[in-house]
Structures are given as structure tokens and as C-alpha cells.
Design a protein around this motif. Sequence first.
Motif, PDB file in Angstrom:
ATOM      1  N   UNK A   1       1.005  -1.247   0.282  1.00 31.30           N
ATOM      2  CA  UNK A   1       0.057  -0.066  -0.121  1.00 31.30           C
ATOM      3  C   UNK A   1       0.854   1.391   0.002  1.00 31.30           C
ATOM      4  N   UNK A   2       0.986   1.711  -1.250  1.00 28.68           N
ATOM      5  CA  UNK A   2       1.858   3.055  -1.393  1.00 28.68           C
ATOM      6  C   UNK A   2       1.493   4.160  -0.482  1.00 28.68           C
ATOM      7  N   UNK A   3       0.306   4.392  -0.261  1.00 35.82           N
ATOM      8  CA  UNK A   3      -0.250   5.533   0.363  1.00 35.82           C
ATOM      9  C   UNK A   3       0.109   5.326   1.795  1.00 35.82           C
ATOM     10  N   UNK A   4       0.103   4.306   2.497  1.00 31.53           N
ATOM     11  CA  UNK A   4       0.765   4.224   3.666  1.00 31.53           C
ATOM     12  C   UNK A   4       2.162   4.486   4.180  1.00 31.53           C
ATOM     13  N   UNK A   5       2.881   4.176   2.934  1.00 31.70           N
ATOM     14  CA  UNK A   5       4.210   4.425   2.912  1.00 31.70           C
ATOM     15  C   UNK A   5       4.398   5.819   3.031  1.00 31.70           C
ATOM     16  N   UNK A   6       3.880   6.571   2.130  1.00 29.55           N
ATOM     17  CA  UNK A   6       3.878   8.025   2.255  1.00 29.55           C
ATOM     18  C   UNK A   6       3.430   8.632   3.412  1.00 29.55           C
ATOM     19  N   UNK A   7       2.302   8.316   4.047  1.00 27.10           N
ATOM     20  CA  UNK A   7       1.611   8.644   5.658  1.00 27.10           C
ATOM     21  C   UNK A   7       3.000   8.447   6.402  1.00 27.10           C
ATOM     22  N   UNK A   8       3.646   7.285   6.253  1.00 31.96           N
ATOM     23  CA  UNK A   8       4.505   7.060   7.558  1.00 31.96           C
ATOM     24  C   UNK A   8       5.744   7.905   7.320  1.00 31.96           C
ATOM     25  N   UNK A   9       5.934   8.323   6.053  1.00 34.02           N
ATOM     26  CA  UNK A   9       7.119   9.080   5.800  1.00 34.02           C
ATOM     27  C   UNK A   9       6.847  10.369   6.213  1.00 34.02           C
ATOM     28  N   UNK A  10       5.868  10.989   6.037  1.00 35.91           N
ATOM     29  CA  UNK A  10       5.314  12.259   6.367  1.00 35.91           C
ATOM     30  C   UNK A  10       5.243  12.381   7.735  1.00 35.91           C
ATOM     31  N   UNK A  11       4.748  11.368   8.591  1.00 34.79           N
ATOM     32  CA  UNK A  11       4.587  11.347   9.904  1.00 34.79           C
ATOM     33  C   UNK A  11       6.013  11.566  10.722  1.00 34.79           C
ATOM     34  N   UNK A  12       7.052  10.730  10.191  1.00 34.95           N
ATOM     35  CA  UNK A  12       8.565  10.634  10.837  1.00 34.95           C
ATOM     36  C   UNK A  12       9.053  12.248  10.418  1.00 34.95           C
ATOM     37  N   UNK A  13       8.709  12.730   9.099  1.00 34.94           N
ATOM     38  CA  UNK A  13       9.466  13.881   8.749  1.00 34.94           C
ATOM     39  C   UNK A  13       8.851  15.242   9.587  1.00 34.94           C
ATOM     40  N   UNK A  14       7.528  14.936   9.837  1.00 31.84           N
ATOM     41  CA  UNK A  14       6.877  16.320  10.786  1.00 31.84           C
ATOM     42  C   UNK A  14       6.664  16.120  12.123  1.00 31.84           C
ATOM     43  N   UNK A  15       7.103  14.709  12.560  1.00 25.60           N
ATOM     44  CA  UNK A  15       6.959  14.243  14.082  1.00 25.60           C
ATOM     45  C   UNK A  15       5.323  14.494  14.560  1.00 25.60           C
TER      46      UNK A  15
END
Length: 62
Positions: A1-15
Motif C-alpha cells: 500500500x503505497x499511500x501508507x508508506x507516504x503517510x509513514x514518511x510524512x509522520x516521521x518528517x513532521x513528528x
Amino acid sequence: MAVLWKIERYLRETDMPVTKFGRLVAHDPRLVLDMRNGREPRAKMVARIERFLADGHAGEAQ
């Protein structure tokens, strides 16, 4: 699921907490947690998530 990967990256980057992301995008604090457990969002929700990520969370509530 590519969208979940994008979400996870966003969450890491923005805390940003997962529950806050879910509230801002879908008014559902369990959105990301449920997706991690296999929930498949419909196309309309994926579009909302993609738009949120592309906008850089413009208009985020403080």
C-alpha cells in the motif's frame, strides 16, 4: 500500500502523531492505526490523503 508508506514518511518528517493526522485528514483518529492493521481506504479517501500530503498540511488546525 503505497499511500501508507507516504503517510509513514510524512509522520516521521513532521513528528506528527498518527491520531492528529487521522483527525486532520478524515476526522478519524484511528485512520492510520487501522491502515497499519490492513484497512484499505476507498479511492476518495486516498485522494484526500494525497491532497493533504501534497498541500503540506495547509490549513492545519493548531
